[in-house]
Scaffold this active site. Structure first.
Site, PDB file in Angstrom:
ATOM      1  N   ASP A   1       0.816  -1.409  -0.145  1.00 34.73           N
ATOM      2  CA  ASP A   1      -0.062  -0.003   0.062  1.00 34.73           C
ATOM      3  C   ASP A   1       0.847   1.343   0.151  1.00 34.73           C
ATOM      4  O   ASP A   1       2.056   1.133   0.651  1.00 34.73           O
ATOM      5  CB  ASP A   1      -0.791   0.005   1.359  1.00 34.73           C
ATOM      6  CG  ASP A   1      -1.693   1.405   1.639  1.00 34.73           C
ATOM      7  OD1 ASP A   1      -2.409   1.717   0.494  1.00 34.73           O
ATOM      8  OD2 ASP A   1      -1.522   1.547   2.524  1.00 34.73           O
ATOM      9  N   ARG A   2       0.349   2.598  -0.570  1.00 40.11           N
ATOM     10  CA  ARG A   2       1.283   3.605  -0.619  1.00 40.11           C
ATOM     11  C   ARG A   2       0.954   4.435   0.687  1.00 40.11           C
ATOM     12  O   ARG A   2       1.949   4.263   1.581  1.00 40.11           O
ATOM     13  CB  ARG A   2       1.087   4.226  -1.744  1.00 40.11           C
ATOM     14  CG  ARG A   2       2.127   5.458  -1.956  1.00 40.11           C
ATOM     15  CD  ARG A   2       1.677   6.493  -3.090  1.00 40.11           C
ATOM     16  NE  ARG A   2       0.827   7.293  -2.709  1.00 40.11           N
ATOM     17  CZ  ARG A   2       0.214   8.409  -3.539  1.00 40.11           C
ATOM     18  NH1 ARG A   2       0.525   8.498  -4.909  1.00 40.11           N
ATOM     19  NH2 ARG A   2      -0.690   9.269  -3.080  1.00 40.11           N
ATOM     20  N   ASP A   3       0.083   5.012   0.733  1.00 40.95           N
ATOM     21  CA  ASP A   3      -0.150   5.840   2.009  1.00 40.95           C
ATOM     22  C   ASP A   3      -0.253   5.386   3.095  1.00 40.95           C
ATOM     23  O   ASP A   3      -1.052   4.559   3.498  1.00 40.95           O
ATOM     24  CB  ASP A   3      -1.447   6.930   1.644  1.00 40.95           C
ATOM     25  CG  ASP A   3      -1.239   7.568   0.182  1.00 40.95           C
ATOM     26  OD1 ASP A   3       0.057   7.766  -0.391  1.00 40.95           O
ATOM     27  OD2 ASP A   3      -2.403   7.929  -0.233  1.00 40.95           O
TER      28      ASP A   3
END
Ligand SMILES: [Mg+2]
Ligand SMILES: [Zn+2]
Length: 194
Positions: A10-12
């Site tokens: 996942d990024r954020d």
């Protein structure tokens, strides 16, 4: 070519700081050990694949061009630390906000597993030996849907989700890690060789 395992990231809140909508590259900041974690995957021959929901596109908070610039900045910051993502996959949709084509009941917005399936098909990944790492329960649901392991990190929303909301989780994490580096350690030791 034999299919290889991946760690989906996942990024954020997992790879980068959770700061709300990232509507400018200047708002994107790698978490402290993220580049080192990606570098470990690169050296282990395990695909490092970012999978992120970016409903800010559907909501009209930022454009696809801005999203591209933000992700290019991410790739640049990693490259400076000798780390490389094998793929970046984004869901720009929202089921009820904005206008088509981004207002859509898509198959790729996590907790749905569409981004993981697309990456597996395009990159030749073995999902059964793969792991999804994220800071929200929706990341764990996507992992379970494709038979991958699910790791919750305590960065981003993870600590609050785990401390106060774990009773509501539909899918239990296979492991809880302090950060992405801890998640990668677990994935390399427990999932990849199986
Ligand atoms: Mg997140
Ligand atoms: Zn989508």
């Amino acid at each position: 070519m034999a299919s290889r395992p991946a760690v989906f990231i996942d990024r954020d809140g997992t790879l980068t700081e959770e700061v709300g909508y990232v509507n400018h590259p200047a708002r994107l900041r790698l978490l402290p050990r993220s580049a080192e974690a990606i570098r470990r995957l690169n050296r282990a021959g395990v695909a490092a694949v970012m999978v992120t929901n970016q409903a800010g596109i559907a909501r009209g908070y930022f454009s696809e061009d801005v999203l591209r610039a933000v992700n290019e900045s991410l790739v640049d910051q990693l490259a400076k630390a000798d780390a490389r993502l094998d793929g970046l996959y984004v869901c720009p949709h929202h089921p009820s906000e904005g206008r088509p084509p981004f207002r859509a009941e898509c198959e790729c917005r996590k907790p749905k597993p569409g981004l993981l399936l697309r990456a597996a098909a395009e990159l030749g990944l073995d999902l059964s030996r793969s792991t999804m790492v994220g800071d929200k329960p929706s990341d764990l649901v996507a992992a379970r849907a494709v038979g991958a392991g699910g790791v919750l990190v305590l960065t981003g929303y993870g600590l609050g989700e785990w401390e106060y909301r774990r009773a509501t989780f539909e899918v239990e994490p296979d492991h809880v890690a302090d950060d992405l580096m801890g998640a990668v350690d677990w994935a390399l030791a427990r999932r990849v060789a199986a």
